[in-house]
Design an enzyme around this catalytic site. Sequence first.
Site, PDB file in Angstrom:
ATOM      1  N   SER A  18       0.810  -1.223   0.000  1.00 50.56           N
ATOM      2  CA  SER A  18       0.000   0.000   0.000  1.00 50.56           C
ATOM      3  C   SER A  18       0.841   1.270   0.000  1.00 50.56           C
ATOM      4  CB  SER A  18      -0.953   0.003   1.203  1.00 50.56           C
ATOM      5  OG  SER A  18      -0.250  -0.179   2.403  1.00 50.56           O
ATOM      6  N   ASN A 105      -3.274  -2.281  13.180  1.00 50.83           N
ATOM      7  CA  ASN A 105      -4.719  -2.076  12.999  1.00 50.83           C
ATOM      8  C   ASN A 105      -5.214  -0.791  13.662  1.00 50.83           C
ATOM      9  OD1 ASN A 105      -4.524  -4.501  11.765  1.00 50.83           O
ATOM     10  ND2 ASN A 105      -5.806  -5.650  13.198  1.00 50.83           N
ATOM     11  N   THR A 150     -37.625  26.565 -13.824  1.00 47.34           N
ATOM     12  CA  THR A 150     -37.863  25.171 -13.453  1.00 47.34           C
ATOM     13  C   THR A 150     -37.873  24.419 -14.777  1.00 47.34           C
ATOM     14  OG1 THR A 150     -40.263  25.366 -13.640  1.00 47.34           O
ATOM     15  CG2 THR A 150     -39.331  25.804 -11.473  1.00 47.34           C
ATOM     16  N   HIS A 151     -37.404  23.202 -14.771  1.00 48.50           N
ATOM     17  CA  HIS A 151     -37.276  22.402 -16.001  1.00 48.50           C
ATOM     18  C   HIS A 151     -36.448  23.141 -17.052  1.00 48.50           C
ATOM     19  CE1 HIS A 151     -40.668  19.956 -14.460  1.00 48.50           C
ATOM     20  NE2 HIS A 151     -41.124  21.128 -14.048  1.00 48.50           N
ATOM     21  N   SER A 272      -9.989  27.761 -28.058  1.00 50.00           N
ATOM     22  CA  SER A 272     -10.057  26.553 -28.863  1.00 50.00           C
ATOM     23  C   SER A 272      -8.818  26.496 -29.734  1.00 50.00           C
ATOM     24  CB  SER A 272     -11.305  26.589 -29.731  1.00 50.00           C
ATOM     25  OG  SER A 272     -11.109  25.815 -30.897  1.00 50.00           O
ATOM     26  N   LYS A 278     -13.422  31.336 -29.904  1.00 49.81           N
ATOM     27  CA  LYS A 278     -14.019  30.653 -28.762  1.00 49.81           C
ATOM     28  C   LYS A 278     -13.410  31.054 -27.425  1.00 49.81           C
ATOM     29  CE  LYS A 278     -16.397  27.419 -28.703  1.00 49.81           C
ATOM     30  NZ  LYS A 278     -16.626  26.055 -29.045  1.00 49.81           N
ATOM     31  N   ASN A 280     -14.095  29.210 -23.921  1.00 45.16           N
ATOM     32  CA  ASN A 280     -14.855  28.094 -23.358  1.00 45.16           C
ATOM     33  C   ASN A 280     -14.810  28.065 -21.824  1.00 45.16           C
ATOM     34  OD1 ASN A 280     -15.369  27.183 -25.986  1.00 45.16           O
ATOM     35  ND2 ASN A 280     -13.433  26.050 -26.017  1.00 45.16           N
ATOM     36  N   GLU A 285     -17.186  23.443 -16.630  1.00 40.73           N
ATOM     37  CA  GLU A 285     -17.455  22.083 -17.112  1.00 40.73           C
ATOM     38  C   GLU A 285     -16.794  21.059 -16.212  1.00 40.73           C
ATOM     39  OE1 GLU A 285     -17.736  22.315 -21.870  1.00 40.73           O
ATOM     40  OE2 GLU A 285     -15.899  23.140 -21.066  1.00 40.73           O
ATOM     41  N   TYR A 312     -10.660  -6.164  11.819  1.00 44.90           N
ATOM     42  CA  TYR A 312      -9.901  -5.673  10.668  1.00 44.90           C
ATOM     43  C   TYR A 312      -9.833  -6.745   9.586  1.00 44.90           C
ATOM     44  CZ  TYR A 312      -6.039  -3.962   7.799  1.00 44.90           C
ATOM     45  OH  TYR A 312      -5.280  -3.536   6.743  1.00 44.90           O
ATOM     46  N   LYS A 320      -8.078   4.040   1.617  1.00 42.22           N
ATOM     47  CA  LYS A 320      -7.246   5.241   1.458  1.00 42.22           C
ATOM     48  C   LYS A 320      -7.349   5.911   0.097  1.00 42.22           C
ATOM     49  CE  LYS A 320      -4.356   3.136   4.776  1.00 42.22           C
ATOM     50  NZ  LYS A 320      -5.328   2.004   4.696  1.00 42.22           N
TER      51      LYS A 320
END
Length: 464
Positions: A18, A105, A150-151, A272, A278, A280, A285, A312, A320
């Site tokens: 690990s 542990n 709404t919508h 772009s 452009k 963006n 996003e 354990y 983790k």
Amino acid sequence: MSRFRKDPDPRFWRLNRSIEFDWRLAPYDIDQSQAHARGLCAIGVLDDDELAKIDTGLEQVRARMGAHGFQFDDSDEDIHMAIERLLGEEIGPLAGKLHTGRSRNDQVATDVAMVVQVHSLQAIELAGATMERLLELAERHRDWPMPGYTHLQRAQPVYLGHHLLAYFWMLARDVLRFQFALDSASVMPLGSGALAGVNWEIDRRAVADDLGFEHVSPNSIDGASNRDFVLDYLAAASTCAMHLSRFGSEIVIWSSSEFGFCELDESFSSGSSIMPQKKNPDSAELLRAKSPRVGASYAALLGTMHALPLTYGKDMQEDKEPLFDAIDTVELCLEATEGMLEGIEFDRERLEEASGDEVLAATEVADLLVRKGVPFREAHGIVGGLVRDALAQGKALSELTPEELQKSSEHLDDSFYDLLKRDSWLESKRIEGGTGSEALANQIAFAHETLGAVKERVRDERDS
Ligand code: ARG
């Protein structure tokens, strides 16, 4: 180790190892080891000289690991074994005494709880900073009308400040959730040993105090097997990231040419490679797209813990990566959101134009009829008919003639035309929590109070 005559198969070794990700526990593991050593010294398992050697040895290990070019050994299985090995290189066989009265542990559970504490507080602080930006923007745009949706269909006008504060309250609830995660991680598992408790009567409360834990786990089995505090953090982080994704999504829509409600600063936008015109909204996003991986981390750990027999199991080593990934993701998203808010510009004209659409007054007209004694459902039907007529004739509502109004309802008189002045649609929302100016002013005052409490909380935690 001693029981085995064979070395681990390299394939098992890779599966079991690990250190590739738990190296991040190093500073916590060292702090914990130093506190544990003090606990051992207090009951005479270590003498003062040994304690001092272990303490300085651990500091040397810390420095070595922090130095440029440091690399773990191929033989290091996890961070706990690596630190023990490095301590041995610094102070010799005395290093072996440190693991008295402790198991990996309870050690690993304690490290992870420390991580959750630190990063819950960090998330609270970052959320607070973002809330502050939102509140500033809301105050500056408290009287800018915009359409509410709404919508994703224009529904009723609201003030931009009111809309922005919606995000403020989402983050305020995130703060409460991170606070819950912080509290749930403030119970120290150390002393639980492998599962039954240890044979040495270390003063757990003193060690907990030393490490900044509020409580000690009351049951060693639960102490060794509990990862609820990680789940609590992940749940808080998932919801917070989801909130930021909704914000990101609105910014993407609002900054399109079709809407033109806002523009992000260049420093949070990309061009772009092929279309020179452009600009963006990549940052927005990505807020949208980063969110599901946080939820996935929550689902992953919930799945790992699901039906896992006490106490354990090596399964739990899988706590983790989801935790670290969620920490990195949600902290970055919060910081980026704060940055985006610093430079965002809104277009008052575009917002106002869009909010001036008379059909947004439909509910107002219905309520006008209700005030004249028409039941709301009936009023709803009458206004629906008016909107249909107006649309069919390509007219605005205010262009309907008094005769046309009378045909729909005898109650529709001149007050209808007065009502179609937009300000009244906003200002009629005087109810607590509504968009009306006075209600909004009260909301802003309450937001200031809330933000003050968040900041105070962070200050208190940082001082303690
Ligand atoms: N690397 C392990 C983990 O992250 C440490 C605990 C190991 N405990 C054990 N009994 N093998 O969970």
